[in-house]
Motif scaffolding. Sequence first.
Motif, PDB file in Angstrom:
ATOM      1  N   TRP A  18       0.839  -1.198   0.000  1.00 31.95           N
ATOM      2  CA  TRP A  18       0.000   0.000   0.000  1.00 31.95           C
ATOM      3  C   TRP A  18       0.872   1.244   0.000  1.00 31.95           C
ATOM      4  O   TRP A  18       0.551   2.248  -0.634  1.00 31.95           O
ATOM      5  N   ALA A  19       2.006   1.185   0.709  1.00 29.58           N
ATOM      6  CA  ALA A  19       2.937   2.317   0.732  1.00 29.58           C
ATOM      7  C   ALA A  19       3.431   2.638  -0.672  1.00 29.58           C
ATOM      8  O   ALA A  19       3.609   3.810  -1.025  1.00 29.58           O
ATOM      9  N   ASP A  20       3.647   1.618  -1.499  1.00 29.15           N
ATOM     10  CA  ASP A  20       4.046   1.854  -2.893  1.00 29.15           C
ATOM     11  C   ASP A  20       2.980   2.652  -3.621  1.00 29.15           C
ATOM     12  O   ASP A  20       3.276   3.574  -4.382  1.00 29.15           O
ATOM     13  N   THR A  21       1.719   2.280  -3.408  1.00 27.06           N
ATOM     14  CA  THR A  21       0.609   2.963  -4.062  1.00 27.06           C
ATOM     15  C   THR A  21       0.514   4.417  -3.614  1.00 27.06           C
ATOM     16  O   THR A  21       0.375   5.334  -4.433  1.00 27.06           O
ATOM     17  N   VAL A  22       0.596   4.635  -2.314  1.00 24.11           N
ATOM     18  CA  VAL A  22       0.482   5.992  -1.765  1.00 24.11           C
ATOM     19  C   VAL A  22       1.646   6.863  -2.232  1.00 24.11           C
ATOM     20  O   VAL A  22       1.456   8.021  -2.635  1.00 24.11           O
ATOM     21  N   ALA A  23       2.863   6.293  -2.219  1.00 22.49           N
ATOM     22  CA  ALA A  23       4.044   7.064  -2.619  1.00 22.49           C
ATOM     23  C   ALA A  23       3.972   7.488  -4.079  1.00 22.49           C
ATOM     24  O   ALA A  23       4.427   8.575  -4.456  1.00 22.49           O
ATOM     25  N   ARG A  24       3.382   6.625  -4.903  1.00 28.21           N
ATOM     26  CA  ARG A  24       3.273   6.933  -6.336  1.00 28.21           C
ATOM     27  C   ARG A  24       2.542   8.247  -6.574  1.00 28.21           C
ATOM     28  O   ARG A  24       2.864   8.993  -7.500  1.00 28.21           O
ATOM     29  N   TYR A  25       1.566   8.546  -5.742  1.00 30.08           N
ATOM     30  CA  TYR A  25       0.754   9.741  -5.944  1.00 30.08           C
ATOM     31  C   TYR A  25       1.150  10.916  -5.061  1.00 30.08           C
ATOM     32  O   TYR A  25       0.968  12.074  -5.454  1.00 30.08           O
ATOM     33  N   TYR A  26       1.651  10.642  -3.864  1.00 31.55           N
ATOM     34  CA  TYR A  26       1.789  11.722  -2.885  1.00 31.55           C
ATOM     35  C   TYR A  26       3.209  12.011  -2.430  1.00 31.55           C
ATOM     36  O   TYR A  26       3.415  12.874  -1.573  1.00 31.55           O
ATOM     37  N   SER A  27       4.200  11.335  -2.988  1.00 34.83           N
ATOM     38  CA  SER A  27       5.572  11.656  -2.608  1.00 34.83           C
ATOM     39  C   SER A  27       6.176  12.707  -3.529  1.00 34.83           C
ATOM     40  O   SER A  27       7.297  13.149  -3.331  1.00 34.83           O
ATOM     41  N   ARG A  28       5.408  13.114  -4.553  1.00 33.99           N
ATOM     42  CA  ARG A  28       5.850  14.176  -5.449  1.00 33.99           C
ATOM     43  C   ARG A  28       5.245  15.499  -4.988  1.00 33.99           C
ATOM     44  O   ARG A  28       4.058  15.550  -4.638  1.00 33.99           O
ATOM     45  N   PRO A  29       6.009  16.585  -5.019  1.00 34.00           N
ATOM     46  CA  PRO A  29       5.509  17.848  -4.447  1.00 34.00           C
ATOM     47  C   PRO A  29       4.353  18.468  -5.208  1.00 34.00           C
ATOM     48  O   PRO A  29       3.547  19.189  -4.633  1.00 34.00           O
ATOM     49  N   ASN A  30       4.240  18.215  -6.509  1.00 35.96           N
ATOM     50  CA  ASN A  30       3.232  18.906  -7.305  1.00 35.96           C
ATOM     51  C   ASN A  30       2.093  18.020  -7.773  1.00 35.96           C
ATOM     52  O   ASN A  30       1.258  18.453  -8.564  1.00 35.96           O
ATOM     53  N   GLY A  31       2.013  16.771  -7.321  1.00 38.83           N
ATOM     54  CA  GLY A  31       0.946  15.885  -7.746  1.00 38.83           C
ATOM     55  C   GLY A  31       0.946  15.741  -9.257  1.00 38.83           C
ATOM     56  O   GLY A  31       1.943  15.354  -9.863  1.00 38.83           O
ATOM     57  N   ILE A  32      -0.168  16.065  -9.903  1.00 36.28           N
ATOM     58  CA  ILE A  32      -0.227  16.133 -11.358  1.00 36.28           C
ATOM     59  C   ILE A  32      -0.013  17.593 -11.722  1.00 36.28           C
ATOM     60  O   ILE A  32      -0.947  18.407 -11.650  1.00 36.28           O
ATOM     61  N   PRO A  33       1.207  17.982 -12.078  1.00 39.50           N
ATOM     62  CA  PRO A  33       1.523  19.420 -12.205  1.00 39.50           C
ATOM     63  C   PRO A  33       0.706  20.148 -13.260  1.00 39.50           C
ATOM     64  O   PRO A  33       0.455  21.348 -13.135  1.00 39.50           O
ATOM     65  N   GLN A  34       0.267  19.432 -14.304  1.00 39.17           N
ATOM     66  CA  GLN A  34      -0.455  20.113 -15.375  1.00 39.17           C
ATOM     67  C   GLN A  34      -1.891  20.468 -15.000  1.00 39.17           C
ATOM     68  O   GLN A  34      -2.554  21.226 -15.710  1.00 39.17           O
ATOM     69  N   THR A  35      -2.390  19.943 -13.880  1.00 41.85           N
ATOM     70  CA  THR A  35      -3.767  20.231 -13.485  1.00 41.85           C
ATOM     71  C   THR A  35      -3.984  21.717 -13.237  1.00 41.85           C
ATOM     72  O   THR A  35      -4.977  22.299 -13.692  1.00 41.85           O
ATOM     73  N   ALA A  36      -3.068  22.345 -12.529  1.00 42.36           N
ATOM     74  CA  ALA A  36      -3.227  23.765 -12.188  1.00 42.36           C
ATOM     75  C   ALA A  36      -3.311  24.619 -13.443  1.00 42.36           C
ATOM     76  O   ALA A  36      -4.175  25.504 -13.549  1.00 42.36           O
TER      77      ALA A  36
END
Length: 245
Positions: free
Chosen positions: A216-234
């Motif tokens: 589960w930690a692998d799954t969570v890290a994939r999305y939330y260990s990056r500072p900008n999430g999906i950067p193109q969303t903004a």
Amino acid sequence: MNETIHVLNNHQSIRKYSSEPVSTEQLQAVIKAAQSAPTWGNGQQLSVVGVTDEAKKATISDTIGQPWIKEAPVFLAFTLDFYRAKQLLEAQGQSFVAGDNVDTLLIGSTDVGIALGFATAAAESMGLGIVPIGAIRSHSEKMIELLELPEYVFPVAGLVLGHPTDKPGLKPRIPVEAFYHQDRYNKDQASTIQAYEKTFADYMQQRSNEIPAKTWADTVARYYSRPNGIPQTAEALKKQGFTYK
């Protein structure tokens, strides 16, 4: 336990579909259920764009990189939608200024989430399979172009709809004591989450035969260990008119 609770408790995300079409009656029932969901202030700040055209589904599928989108007969794009509210206000001589408020995005996204849940329950109650597609936000500008979304409309999540040919089994959830907090939030969750990590890894190993198993930690890290999430969303949101502060 009644049938509604049974359906809700046995949700599975399906990624293998037959070519059997979803009937018009089934699709209408799913859309009606989604529209029946509660919305903030009865503003009904969401819309659903259905895609059944094979070529367009294939383009969406290839863009996102998830083949089940083109394999299943129906793809639904759930969008937060303030275009309608803007038109309504301007027709009455008022100004639409909610695009400047970040709370507007919370309102629209929450309404989408509730409607998506209603649609999921309706589909599964008829024996259909579904899988939510959050990755449409990874390619939001392309989705906006493909679906011809006007200003103040933004794709939040997709939903694949079809007849399942394989069911992976129920994915274990975190223990209820980490999910439900009585009267106050329980911050002491370390041991509970560690136990869940093993449960999740065991499930993933049985499902995929991968060693080491995905945690589960692998799954969570994939999305939330990056500072900008999906950067193109903004940037995509701003292009749609949301100048939130």
